[in-house]
Enzyme design. Sequence first.
Site, PDB file in Angstrom:
ATOM      1  N   SER A   1       0.852  -1.181   0.000  1.00  0.00           N
ATOM      2  CA  SER A   1       0.000   0.000   0.000  1.00  0.00           C
ATOM      3  C   SER A   1       0.896   1.242   0.000  1.00  0.00           C
ATOM      4  O   SER A   1       1.903   1.279  -0.714  1.00  0.00           O
ATOM      5  CB  SER A   1      -0.949  -0.046   1.210  1.00  0.00           C
ATOM      6  OG  SER A   1      -1.846   1.043   1.185  1.00  0.00           O
TER       7      SER A   1
ATOM      8  N   TYR B   1      -4.518   9.280  -5.814  1.00  0.00           N
ATOM      9  CA  TYR B   1      -3.602   8.179  -5.498  1.00  0.00           C
ATOM     10  C   TYR B   1      -3.845   7.676  -4.077  1.00  0.00           C
ATOM     11  O   TYR B   1      -3.902   6.462  -3.834  1.00  0.00           O
ATOM     12  CB  TYR B   1      -2.162   8.655  -5.654  1.00  0.00           C
ATOM     13  CG  TYR B   1      -1.119   7.648  -5.230  1.00  0.00           C
ATOM     14  CD1 TYR B   1      -0.775   6.578  -6.052  1.00  0.00           C
ATOM     15  CD2 TYR B   1      -0.469   7.778  -3.997  1.00  0.00           C
ATOM     16  CE1 TYR B   1       0.184   5.651  -5.657  1.00  0.00           C
ATOM     17  CE2 TYR B   1       0.499   6.856  -3.599  1.00  0.00           C
ATOM     18  CZ  TYR B   1       0.811   5.798  -4.431  1.00  0.00           C
ATOM     19  OH  TYR B   1       1.763   4.893  -4.036  1.00  0.00           O
TER      20      TYR B   1
ATOM     21  N   LYS C   1      -4.808   3.817  -2.562  1.00  0.00           N
ATOM     22  CA  LYS C   1      -4.004   3.080  -1.592  1.00  0.00           C
ATOM     23  C   LYS C   1      -4.762   2.858  -0.283  1.00  0.00           C
ATOM     24  O   LYS C   1      -4.565   1.833   0.391  1.00  0.00           O
ATOM     25  CB  LYS C   1      -2.686   3.807  -1.344  1.00  0.00           C
ATOM     26  CG  LYS C   1      -1.723   3.712  -2.522  1.00  0.00           C
ATOM     27  CD  LYS C   1      -1.363   2.256  -2.837  1.00  0.00           C
ATOM     28  CE  LYS C   1      -0.272   2.134  -3.879  1.00  0.00           C
ATOM     29  NZ  LYS C   1       0.143   0.730  -4.110  1.00  0.00           N
TER      30      LYS C   1
END
Length: 255
Positions: A145, A160, A164
């Site tokens: 992650s 982004y 994650k």
Amino acid sequence: MPLPRFTDRTALVTGGGSGIGRAVALAFAAEGARVVVAGRGRAALDETVALVEGAGGSAVALVADVTRAADVDALVRAVVDRFGALDVAVNNAGVFRGAGPVADVAEEDWRTLLDVNVTGVFLALRAEIRQMRSQPDGGAIVNVSSNLGPHRQARGIAAYGASKAAVSALTRGAALDHIADGVRINAVSPGPSDTAMSLRHGESSADRAARMKELSPLGRVSSTEEVAQAVLYLASDAAASVVGTDLVIDGGAAL
């Protein structure tokens, strides 16, 4: 001297052609594992295999696109056909796109982030778990992650970070679902590491080092080897009771 932790075990590493994935592959091989590196680029994967073999380890490269279920299912079948089992999987394949404020993120970048970083991890997890739960000894999975999203925020990375954060949530949910099947699932969340992804546009490694000296409590980026060692710990028997954790490796940036 301690015995290698992964002798006679098979480890699959997606995104194994560079960066953290390559470091993870080298680390597993150094600990006795048979390593399979997967990704979309044959040349980069072959470079990783050459590095592993040059260090005395064993590795093979298989081309696969983690956003395609058929590719991922075939990848796991190929690993098992060749080595008889899948003992460890590291889902490292990921991309960085869509830098900038949310209002300015292109839909194409958003969809790419979700396709690779979220759906890719889901498809890999699904195929790996289905195999591992059929094995007498189960298996261990580590998802890669990020500290951005699950653990801290910064301007211009919301898209982004959301992808994650989904990886971290998926890790915890899958860990709870499948620990009774003998499949132990965890995640690592690196911060800035010694990879191209941590370089800003036009920035050199020296520029990054100066920036991190000011921004990071540790004063530097993490090495890919440091991240790899955290992955190996989570995949090892030493972490047998570690389930659903998300280990942050960012030099204190998320504190």
